[in-house]
Design a protein around this motif. Structure first.
Motif, PDB file in Angstrom:
ATOM      1  N   LEU A   1     -11.417   6.012  -7.959  1.00  0.00           N
ATOM      2  CA  LEU A   1     -11.318   6.864  -9.144  1.00  0.00           C
ATOM      3  C   LEU A   1     -11.156   6.047 -10.419  1.00  0.00           C
ATOM      4  CD1 LEU A   1     -10.992   9.725 -10.400  1.00  0.00           C
ATOM      5  CD2 LEU A   1      -8.539   9.522  -9.916  1.00  0.00           C
ATOM      6  N   PHE A   2     -10.345   4.983 -10.339  1.00  0.00           N
ATOM      7  CA  PHE A   2     -10.034   4.213 -11.545  1.00  0.00           C
ATOM      8  C   PHE A   2     -10.822   2.911 -11.651  1.00  0.00           C
ATOM      9  CE2 PHE A   2      -6.196   6.853 -10.964  1.00  0.00           C
ATOM     10  CZ  PHE A   2      -6.189   7.466 -12.200  1.00  0.00           C
ATOM     11  N   ALA A   3     -11.784   2.727 -10.776  1.00  0.00           N
ATOM     12  CA  ALA A   3     -12.620   1.527 -10.862  1.00  0.00           C
ATOM     13  C   ALA A   3     -13.344   1.509 -12.210  1.00  0.00           C
ATOM     14  CB  ALA A   3     -13.616   1.503  -9.714  1.00  0.00           C
ATOM     15  N   GLY A   4     -13.328   0.381 -12.864  1.00  0.00           N
ATOM     16  CA  GLY A   4     -14.010   0.258 -14.143  1.00  0.00           C
ATOM     17  C   GLY A   4     -13.157   0.574 -15.352  1.00  0.00           C
ATOM     18  N   TYR A   5     -11.956   1.132 -15.147  1.00  0.00           N
ATOM     19  CA  TYR A   5     -11.063   1.383 -16.274  1.00  0.00           C
ATOM     20  C   TYR A   5     -10.557   0.054 -16.833  1.00  0.00           C
ATOM     21  CZ  TYR A   5     -10.350   6.463 -15.758  1.00  0.00           C
ATOM     22  OH  TYR A   5     -10.493   7.822 -15.724  1.00  0.00           O
ATOM     23  N   SER A   6     -10.400  -0.020 -18.142  1.00  0.00           N
ATOM     24  CA  SER A   6      -9.734  -1.179 -18.726  1.00  0.00           C
ATOM     25  C   SER A   6      -8.249  -1.114 -18.365  1.00  0.00           C
ATOM     26  CB  SER A   6      -9.888  -1.178 -20.244  1.00  0.00           C
ATOM     27  OG  SER A   6      -9.114  -0.129 -20.821  1.00  0.00           O
TER      28      SER A   6
ATOM     29  N   ALA B   1       0.826  -1.204   0.000  1.00  0.00           N
ATOM     30  CA  ALA B   1       0.000   0.000   0.000  1.00  0.00           C
ATOM     31  C   ALA B   1       0.860   1.254   0.000  1.00  0.00           C
ATOM     32  CB  ALA B   1      -0.933  -0.001   1.213  1.00  0.00           C
ATOM     33  N   ILE B   2       2.102   1.140   0.429  1.00  0.00           N
ATOM     34  CA  ILE B   2       3.051   2.244   0.394  1.00  0.00           C
ATOM     35  C   ILE B   2       3.976   2.135  -0.813  1.00  0.00           C
ATOM     36  CG2 ILE B   2       5.059   3.227   1.579  1.00  0.00           C
ATOM     37  CD1 ILE B   2       3.658   2.688   4.205  1.00  0.00           C
ATOM     38  N   GLY B   3       4.482   0.945  -1.079  1.00  0.00           N
ATOM     39  CA  GLY B   3       5.497   0.773  -2.120  1.00  0.00           C
ATOM     40  C   GLY B   3       4.959   0.506  -3.508  1.00  0.00           C
ATOM     41  N   ALA B   4       3.689   0.155  -3.628  1.00  0.00           N
ATOM     42  CA  ALA B   4       3.025  -0.032  -4.926  1.00  0.00           C
ATOM     43  C   ALA B   4       1.673   0.657  -4.825  1.00  0.00           C
ATOM     44  CB  ALA B   4       2.872  -1.516  -5.254  1.00  0.00           C
ATOM     45  N   PRO B   5       1.662   2.005  -4.754  1.00  0.00           N
ATOM     46  CA  PRO B   5       0.498   2.744  -4.293  1.00  0.00           C
ATOM     47  C   PRO B   5      -0.517   3.128  -5.353  1.00  0.00           C
ATOM     48  CG  PRO B   5       2.316   4.257  -4.585  1.00  0.00           C
ATOM     49  CD  PRO B   5       2.834   2.885  -4.932  1.00  0.00           C
ATOM     50  N   SER B   6      -0.252   2.806  -6.609  1.00  0.00           N
ATOM     51  CA  SER B   6      -1.157   3.177  -7.690  1.00  0.00           C
ATOM     52  C   SER B   6      -1.981   1.964  -8.124  1.00  0.00           C
ATOM     53  CB  SER B   6      -0.356   3.700  -8.887  1.00  0.00           C
ATOM     54  OG  SER B   6      -1.176   3.813 -10.034  1.00  0.00           O
ATOM     55  N   PRO B   7      -3.227   2.163  -8.540  1.00  0.00           N
ATOM     56  CA  PRO B   7      -3.947   1.037  -9.135  1.00  0.00           C
ATOM     57  C   PRO B   7      -3.167   0.401 -10.288  1.00  0.00           C
ATOM     58  CG  PRO B   7      -5.457   2.842  -8.728  1.00  0.00           C
ATOM     59  CD  PRO B   7      -4.073   3.373  -8.470  1.00  0.00           C
ATOM     60  N   ALA B   8      -2.373   1.219 -11.002  1.00  0.00           N
ATOM     61  CA  ALA B   8      -1.580   0.690 -12.115  1.00  0.00           C
ATOM     62  C   ALA B   8      -0.416  -0.158 -11.647  1.00  0.00           C
ATOM     63  CB  ALA B   8      -1.062   1.848 -12.969  1.00  0.00           C
ATOM     64  N   SER B   9      -0.040  -0.040 -10.367  1.00  0.00           N
ATOM     65  CA  SER B   9       1.042  -0.874  -9.839  1.00  0.00           C
ATOM     66  C   SER B   9       0.731  -2.356 -10.016  1.00  0.00           C
ATOM     67  CB  SER B   9       1.258  -0.570  -8.356  1.00  0.00           C
ATOM     68  OG  SER B   9       1.645   0.771  -8.139  1.00  0.00           O
ATOM     69  N   TYR B  10      -0.550  -2.694 -10.013  1.00  0.00           N
ATOM     70  CA  TYR B  10      -0.942  -4.095 -10.037  1.00  0.00           C
ATOM     71  C   TYR B  10      -1.097  -4.618 -11.466  1.00  0.00           C
ATOM     72  CZ  TYR B  10      -1.004  -2.907  -5.282  1.00  0.00           C
ATOM     73  OH  TYR B  10      -0.570  -2.462  -4.043  1.00  0.00           O
ATOM     74  N   LEU B  11      -0.992  -3.720 -12.446  1.00  0.00           N
ATOM     75  CA  LEU B  11      -0.800  -4.171 -13.828  1.00  0.00           C
ATOM     76  C   LEU B  11       0.622  -4.692 -13.990  1.00  0.00           C
ATOM     77  CD1 LEU B  11      -2.449  -1.220 -15.796  1.00  0.00           C
ATOM     78  CD2 LEU B  11      -3.488  -3.412 -15.160  1.00  0.00           C
TER      79      LEU B  11
END
Length: 247
Positions: free
Chosen positions: A230-235, A91-101
């Motif tokens: 904010l980014f829920a639902g984005y492809s 949650a600190i070191g990979a803090p963006s929704p895009a981190s999980y891509l």
């Protein structure tokens, strides 16, 4: 790109300096620098790994010992503390929704909660160092990226390690090879695969709450939850497009 080791705050300063230097050079030549975790969804992204070692009285405790892969007891406990907190640390070191891509198996990102000597698919990789040179041994936390604040990362990882040291924790058996290739019974736990999951694990961490203090801890939770909403639902590609220039 690697930089020389330094004390924690100075190391975070160096991260900022290197990033801004790269950005300045690319602008001068008419290029564009993207530090976002994901550029093209489904492909290898941008990481920012943390190397560290534990020292006492001028001796590197990550080498020259009789523990796993030459670790001395204090270093083993320190690394065990980090390994145990990795799901929350995301949650600190990979803090963006895009981190999980980016944080996907078999992409050198460390998507599984395991450690191993010279294992580039383990979230915590141990580098034993050159033969006869215990002072070069270090550990690498691989599951981090450049969306993170290097100052928060340094502090949180130290807190996790010190917690393990205080409790005298021990590392589990090392993982060899790609964990994704192991059978279900042998495969270590997968790290969170979304920011929402990472925040849930973060909220369960007494170690990180105590280290950060309630105001900062709760602020991190609120910001991460807002980003996830904010980014829920984005492809996947729309998410990569929206975030890759933000960092």
């Amino acid at each position: 790109m690697s930089v020389a080791p330094a004390a924690p705050v100075r190391a975070a300063d160096l991260v900022v300096l290197v990033q801004e230097t790269i950005r300045a050079v690319t602008v001068r030549y008419g290029w564009e620098t993207n530090f976002g975790p994901s550029v093209l969804a489904g492909q290898v992204g941008n990481g920012r790994h943390l190397h560290l070692s534990l020292w006492r009285d001028g001796v590197n405790l990550c080498g020259g010992g009789e523990g796993p892969s030459g670790l001395r007891p204090e270093a083993e406990s320190f690394l065990a503390g980090i390994l145990g907190e990795l799901p929350a640390l995301l949650a600190i070191g990979a803090p963006s929704p895009a981190s999980y891509l980016r944080l996907a198996p078999s992409r050198w990102t460390g998507a599984f909660q395991c450690w191993g000597p010279e294992n580039r698919e383990a979230a915590l990789r141990l580098i034993p160092g050159a033969p006869g040179r215990a002072e070069t041994a270090n550990a690498e936390v691989k599951c981090l990226d450049a969306a993170a604040s290097p100052y928060l990362v340094a502090g949180a990882v130290l807190a996790a390690g010190l917690g393990g040291l205080e409790r005298g924790e021990r590392l589990p058996a090392a993982t060899a090879g790609d964990p994704a290739d192991l059978g279900e019974e042998q495969r270590p736990a997968r790290l969170p695969s979304s920011l929402t999951e990472a925040v849930a694990r973060f909220q369960q961490s007494e170690v990180l709450r105590a280290a950060l203090g309630d105001p900062l801890f709760e602020a991190i939770v609120e910001v991460r939850e807002a980003e996830a909403a904010l980014f829920a639902g984005y492809s996947p590609q729309a998410l990569a497009n929206a975030t890759r220039r933000a960092y």
